[in-house]
Design a protein around this motif. Structure first.
Motif, PDB file in Angstrom:
ATOM      1  N   TYR A  98      -5.231   7.855  -1.349  1.00  0.00           N
ATOM      2  CA  TYR A  98      -3.216   8.925  -2.177  1.00  0.00           C
ATOM      3  C   TYR A  98      -2.488   9.176  -1.071  1.00  0.00           C
ATOM      4  CZ  TYR A  98      -0.727  12.284  -4.880  1.00  0.00           C
ATOM      5  OH  TYR A  98       0.326  12.518  -5.375  1.00  0.00           O
ATOM      6  N   LEU A  99      -3.001  10.188  -0.189  1.00  0.00           N
ATOM      7  CA  LEU A  99      -2.183  10.293   0.486  1.00  0.00           C
ATOM      8  C   LEU A  99      -1.404   9.752   1.620  1.00  0.00           C
ATOM      9  CD1 LEU A  99      -3.800  14.354   2.211  1.00  0.00           C
ATOM     10  CD2 LEU A  99      -2.000  13.995   0.426  1.00  0.00           C
ATOM     11  N   GLU A 100      -2.075   8.306   2.162  1.00  0.00           N
ATOM     12  CA  GLU A 100      -1.788   7.209   2.867  1.00  0.00           C
ATOM     13  C   GLU A 100      -0.487   6.665   2.224  1.00  0.00           C
ATOM     14  OE1 GLU A 100      -3.106   3.239   5.466  1.00  0.00           O
ATOM     15  OE2 GLU A 100      -3.513   3.582   2.827  1.00  0.00           O
ATOM     16  N   ASN A 101      -0.947   6.739   0.683  1.00  0.00           N
ATOM     17  CA  ASN A 101       0.277   5.619   0.345  1.00  0.00           C
ATOM     18  C   ASN A 101       1.700   6.671   0.083  1.00  0.00           C
ATOM     19  OD1 ASN A 101      -0.933   3.313   0.076  1.00  0.00           O
ATOM     20  ND2 ASN A 101      -2.506   4.322  -2.224  1.00  0.00           N
ATOM     21  N   GLU A 102       1.283   8.143  -0.544  1.00  0.00           N
ATOM     22  CA  GLU A 102       3.031   8.999  -0.495  1.00  0.00           C
ATOM     23  C   GLU A 102       3.264   9.442   0.746  1.00  0.00           C
ATOM     24  OE1 GLU A 102       3.302  11.074  -3.717  1.00  0.00           O
ATOM     25  OE2 GLU A 102       2.044   9.071  -4.676  1.00  0.00           O
ATOM     26  N   LEU A 103       3.270   9.586   1.895  1.00  0.00           N
ATOM     27  CA  LEU A 103       3.374   9.951   3.248  1.00  0.00           C
ATOM     28  C   LEU A 103       3.767   8.511   3.801  1.00  0.00           C
ATOM     29  CD1 LEU A 103       0.894  12.084   4.303  1.00  0.00           C
ATOM     30  CD2 LEU A 103       2.811  12.781   3.103  1.00  0.00           C
ATOM     31  N   GLN A 104       3.882   7.431   3.559  1.00  0.00           N
ATOM     32  CA  GLN A 104       4.077   6.006   4.063  1.00  0.00           C
ATOM     33  C   GLN A 104       5.596   6.073   4.292  1.00  0.00           C
ATOM     34  OE1 GLN A 104       3.194   2.720   2.359  1.00  0.00           O
ATOM     35  NE2 GLN A 104       1.089   2.531   3.175  1.00  0.00           N
ATOM     36  N   SER A 105       6.638   7.329   3.436  1.00  0.00           N
ATOM     37  CA  SER A 105       8.109   7.128   3.885  1.00  0.00           C
ATOM     38  C   SER A 105       8.624   8.367   5.153  1.00  0.00           C
ATOM     39  CB  SER A 105       9.280   7.408   2.747  1.00  0.00           C
ATOM     40  OG  SER A 105       8.703   8.532   2.015  1.00  0.00           O
ATOM     41  N   GLU A 106       7.068   9.383   4.973  1.00  0.00           N
ATOM     42  CA  GLU A 106       7.416  10.096   6.056  1.00  0.00           C
ATOM     43  C   GLU A 106       6.934  10.184   7.021  1.00  0.00           C
ATOM     44  OE1 GLU A 106       9.767  13.090   5.809  1.00  0.00           O
ATOM     45  OE2 GLU A 106      10.495  12.969   3.871  1.00  0.00           O
ATOM     46  N   PHE A 107       6.153   9.251   7.558  1.00  0.00           N
ATOM     47  CA  PHE A 107       4.940   9.077   8.206  1.00  0.00           C
ATOM     48  C   PHE A 107       4.921   7.802   8.783  1.00  0.00           C
ATOM     49  CE2 PHE A 107       4.378  13.491   7.096  1.00  0.00           C
ATOM     50  CZ  PHE A 107       3.781  13.976   8.383  1.00  0.00           C
ATOM     51  N   ASN A 108       4.486   6.899  10.086  1.00  0.00           N
ATOM     52  CA  ASN A 108       3.660   5.525  10.086  1.00  0.00           C
ATOM     53  C   ASN A 108       2.235   6.667   9.736  1.00  0.00           C
ATOM     54  OD1 ASN A 108       6.488   4.446  11.200  1.00  0.00           O
ATOM     55  ND2 ASN A 108       5.578   6.190  13.047  1.00  0.00           N
ATOM     56  N   THR A 109       1.743   5.573   8.840  1.00  0.00           N
ATOM     57  CA  THR A 109       0.158   5.812   8.710  1.00  0.00           C
ATOM     58  C   THR A 109      -0.387   4.676   9.252  1.00  0.00           C
ATOM     59  OG1 THR A 109       0.409   4.794   7.145  1.00  0.00           O
ATOM     60  CG2 THR A 109       1.143   7.207   6.359  1.00  0.00           C
ATOM     61  N   PHE A 110      -1.954   5.125   9.548  1.00  0.00           N
ATOM     62  CA  PHE A 110      -3.046   5.047  10.120  1.00  0.00           C
ATOM     63  C   PHE A 110      -4.057   5.042   9.381  1.00  0.00           C
ATOM     64  CE2 PHE A 110       0.587   5.250  13.744  1.00  0.00           C
ATOM     65  CZ  PHE A 110       0.667   3.572  13.879  1.00  0.00           C
ATOM     66  N   PHE A 111      -4.656   4.125   8.749  1.00  0.00           N
ATOM     67  CA  PHE A 111      -5.976   4.947   8.166  1.00  0.00           C
ATOM     68  C   PHE A 111      -7.402   4.334   9.103  1.00  0.00           C
ATOM     69  CE2 PHE A 111      -9.170   4.944   4.799  1.00  0.00           C
ATOM     70  CZ  PHE A 111      -8.680   6.100   4.063  1.00  0.00           C
ATOM     71  N   PHE A 112      -8.357   4.483   9.393  1.00  0.00           N
ATOM     72  CA  PHE A 112      -8.801   3.723  10.726  1.00  0.00           C
ATOM     73  C   PHE A 112     -10.661   4.301   9.888  1.00  0.00           C
ATOM     74  CE2 PHE A 112     -11.792   4.717  13.558  1.00  0.00           C
ATOM     75  CZ  PHE A 112     -12.476   3.667  14.827  1.00  0.00           C
ATOM     76  N   GLU A 113     -10.836   3.523   9.429  1.00  0.00           N
ATOM     77  CA  GLU A 113     -12.576   3.560   9.033  1.00  0.00           C
ATOM     78  C   GLU A 113     -13.531   3.505  10.257  1.00  0.00           C
ATOM     79  OE1 GLU A 113     -12.913   1.059   4.849  1.00  0.00           O
ATOM     80  OE2 GLU A 113     -10.806   0.678   5.825  1.00  0.00           O
ATOM     81  N   LEU A 167     -10.860   3.229  18.021  1.00  0.00           N
ATOM     82  CA  LEU A 167      -9.695   4.450  17.274  1.00  0.00           C
ATOM     83  C   LEU A 167      -8.468   3.938  17.851  1.00  0.00           C
ATOM     84  CD1 LEU A 167      -8.154   5.796  14.797  1.00  0.00           C
ATOM     85  CD2 LEU A 167      -9.252   7.988  16.982  1.00  0.00           C
ATOM     86  N   LEU A 168      -8.193   3.523  19.869  1.00  0.00           N
ATOM     87  CA  LEU A 168      -7.547   3.380  20.514  1.00  0.00           C
ATOM     88  C   LEU A 168      -6.493   2.020  20.186  1.00  0.00           C
ATOM     89  CD1 LEU A 168      -5.641   5.009  22.056  1.00  0.00           C
ATOM     90  CD2 LEU A 168      -6.239   4.405  24.719  1.00  0.00           C
ATOM     91  N   ASP A 169      -7.572   1.202  20.181  1.00  0.00           N
ATOM     92  CA  ASP A 169      -7.045  -0.305  19.858  1.00  0.00           C
ATOM     93  C   ASP A 169      -6.813  -0.776  18.678  1.00  0.00           C
ATOM     94  OD1 ASP A 169      -6.758  -2.767  21.410  1.00  0.00           O
ATOM     95  OD2 ASP A 169      -8.864  -3.260  20.365  1.00  0.00           O
ATOM     96  N   PHE A 170      -7.060   0.040  17.499  1.00  0.00           N
ATOM     97  CA  PHE A 170      -6.907   0.081  16.276  1.00  0.00           C
ATOM     98  C   PHE A 170      -5.524   0.745  15.645  1.00  0.00           C
ATOM     99  CE2 PHE A 170      -6.273   2.328  12.586  1.00  0.00           C
ATOM    100  CZ  PHE A 170      -6.661   1.149  11.240  1.00  0.00           C
ATOM    101  N   ILE A 171      -4.891   1.512  16.452  1.00  0.00           N
ATOM    102  CA  ILE A 171      -3.383   1.761  16.698  1.00  0.00           C
ATOM    103  C   ILE A 171      -2.832   1.018  17.224  1.00  0.00           C
ATOM    104  CG2 ILE A 171      -1.701   3.527  17.030  1.00  0.00           C
ATOM    105  CD1 ILE A 171      -4.410   6.063  17.404  1.00  0.00           C
ATOM    106  N   ARG A 172      -3.408   0.236  18.129  1.00  0.00           N
ATOM    107  CA  ARG A 172      -2.100  -0.602  18.836  1.00  0.00           C
ATOM    108  C   ARG A 172      -2.069  -1.918  17.948  1.00  0.00           C
ATOM    109  NH1 ARG A 172      -3.794  -6.374  20.206  1.00  0.00           N
ATOM    110  NH2 ARG A 172      -5.732  -5.034  20.357  1.00  0.00           N
TER     111      ARG A 172
END
Length: 487
Positions: free
Chosen positions: A64-79, A93-98
């Motif tokens: 929910y937060l990821e969806n709500e914050l996309q206009s204010e942040f670049n979002t990454f969801f690491f499972e 994690l580093l490779d995931f962000i890349r």
């Protein structure tokens, strides 16, 4: 009747008021507003945690937060659990962000990976190089031998030079992620940590705290089950470090999932507010069942959802044309018609035992075991003699229609014969009087367990009132066999 849908135990990808069965959007709105309003502090405050038990809805709230914050942040969801088999979660994690940022073509990225690998490589295996996580706190031990060995071969920068270069390149990565036209801050959600091995949990959190917070525009929000971290800290540090102190030092600010003591929104999905009258108390079945779960202290949303899905499966089975059995329990069918509330409650209780307390399910209606337990717990010999007679006359296989006829006259022996079927095992002292409604709460137990909680709950009403609409040929034994055979 239209076939009822089942609720998935997976997280809700797009949480809204309609699908918010656990009532967590209010918490999400508070966290959203806080994160948006605190951007000026992110150069110093970068580590956030969301505490909650397994199945409490952490994943749905973070989505929910990821969806709500996309206009204010670049979002990454690491499972994290998806990368559990990787040797080093921090590198994953580093490779995931890349990958998610499409930055693989940037020339600085190869240096970032090179220096990142240099400083993170030892975290998943032997750990010897001491780096304090915080002043006066435990030290992360990293085996420096692989670094020294590689440096001697290639004459590459030392570990500390690699660390300085990593800082520079991580900030370059941040600048790339927040380039013109993009939000000015990044937020990385880390989910499923409680499904990872304890060592992996600590290694990832330590790596983020030590190395990934060198940036100035990136914050991390981790979904944490305290029990998982407590086990990990205990395994790694023994009694030297307390898990709560460890977490306080790792995370700058912490949030907690709301308490799920009221499950009415979830229950409303499965029931239709049909009115029931028990001993003069008129209420909807939704509220009766909500109280039932609370009285049993069984309020983990994921577990409750599983129980209600299984209950719905029995409803569907009852609807099948091939099922004409008269002794099928007279459970509520969500069809605006009053049924047997007692049978509905008994079915829910036995599903709970079958799914989560298998030994209790197996011993339910095991009167030989109960006789042995009670013989050691009876207050005196005459007490056990009376109780033993009641055990012999138990109503476990008696149709509810007959039990109602026996108990509606409030005959003491009939009441005792009925309640001996539901009485708990884990007791210290018991007497004949304890098998009546007015004295059930006086049983002394060794430790609070679900069978005792259920016994207290069911004893708050008279048997006759519970059984008023349960006048069919099903019995406690037939219900147990039904659940065992179908579920």
């Amino acid at each position: 009747m239209t076939k009822q849908k089942l609720l998935s135990n997976l997280r809700i990808e797009k949480l809204d008021k309609k699908t918010d069965y656990l009532g967590i959007i209010d918490k999400g709105e508070i966290m959203r507003d806080f994160l948006i309003g605190s951007k000026d502090s992110f150069d110093e405050i970068k580590m956030f945690s969301l505490y909650g038990d397994w199945g409490s809805g952490k994943s749905s709230l973070m989505k929910y937060l990821e969806n709500e914050l996309q206009s204010e942040f670049n979002t990454f969801f690491f499972e994290a659990w998806e990368f559990e088999k990787d040797e080093n979660l921090a590198m994953s994690l580093l490779d995931f962000i890349r990958i998610k940022s499409n930055s693989s073509s940037e020339t600085f990225y190869s240096d970032l990976i090179k220096f990142g690998a240099r400083i993170l490589r030892g975290m998943g295996k032997s750990l010897k190089l001491n780096i304090p996580l915080f002043p006066g706190g435990p030290e992360l031990e990293i085996d420096s031998s692989p670094f020294i060995e590689e440096i001697s071969k290639t004459e590459e920068p030392t570990f500390y030079q690699a660390l300085e270069n990593f800082k520079i390149d991580f900030r370059r990565l941040e600048d790339f992620l927040t380039r013109e036209g993009k939000p000015k801050y990044n937020i990385v959600f880390i989910d499923d940590l409680d499904r990872c091995e304890p060592e992996q949990v600590l290694n990832l959190m330590s790596a983020i705290k030590l190395f990934f917070t060198y940036g100035q525009k990136t914050i991390f929000l981790c979904g944490i089950d305290r029990k998982a971290v407590q086990e990990a800290v205990k395994t790694k540090y023994g009694k030297i470090v307390k898990s709560n102190e460890y977490l306080e030092k790792i995370f700058d600010i912490s949030f907690s999932m709301p308490e799920h003591t009221d499950l009415i929104k979830l229950i409303n999905f499965y029931f239709d507010n049909q009115s029931y009258n028990i001993a003069g108390e008129k209420d909807s079945i939704n509220n009766f069942i909500n109280i039932f779960f609370k009285e049993l202290e069984f309020t983990n949303p994921r577990r409750v959802k599983k129980v209600l899905n299984k209950f719905q499966m029995l409803r569907d089975f009852k609807q099948m044309k091939s099922n004409k059995s008269e002794n099928f329990p007279n459970i509520d069918m969500k069809n605006k018609s009053e049924k047997g509330l007692f049978e509905t409650i008994i079915v829910l209780y036995l599903i709970i035992l079958h799914e989560f307390f298998q030994s209790d399910f197996d011993s339910f209606l095991d009167f030989d075991k109960k006789r042995g337990t009670y013989s050691l717990s009876a207050i005196d010999t005459s007490n056990f003699s009376n109780i033993n007679e009641i055990i012999k006359k138990n109503y476990s296989k008696t149709p509810f229609s007959d039990i109602y006829a026996y108990t509606s006259g409030s005959s003491p022996i009939s009441l005792a014969c009925f309640f001996i079927c539901l009485s708990p095992f884990n007791i210290k002292k018991i007497s004949y009087d304890h098998l009546s409604v007015s004295h059930a709460h006086e049983i002394e137990i060794s430790q609070k367990h679900i069978d005792f909680l259920f016994y207290k709950y069911i004893n708050k009403k008279s048997p006759a009132s519970w059984l008023k609409n349960s006048q069919n040929t099903s019995s406690l034994n037939s219900i147990k066999q039904l659940i065992k055979n179908i579920l």
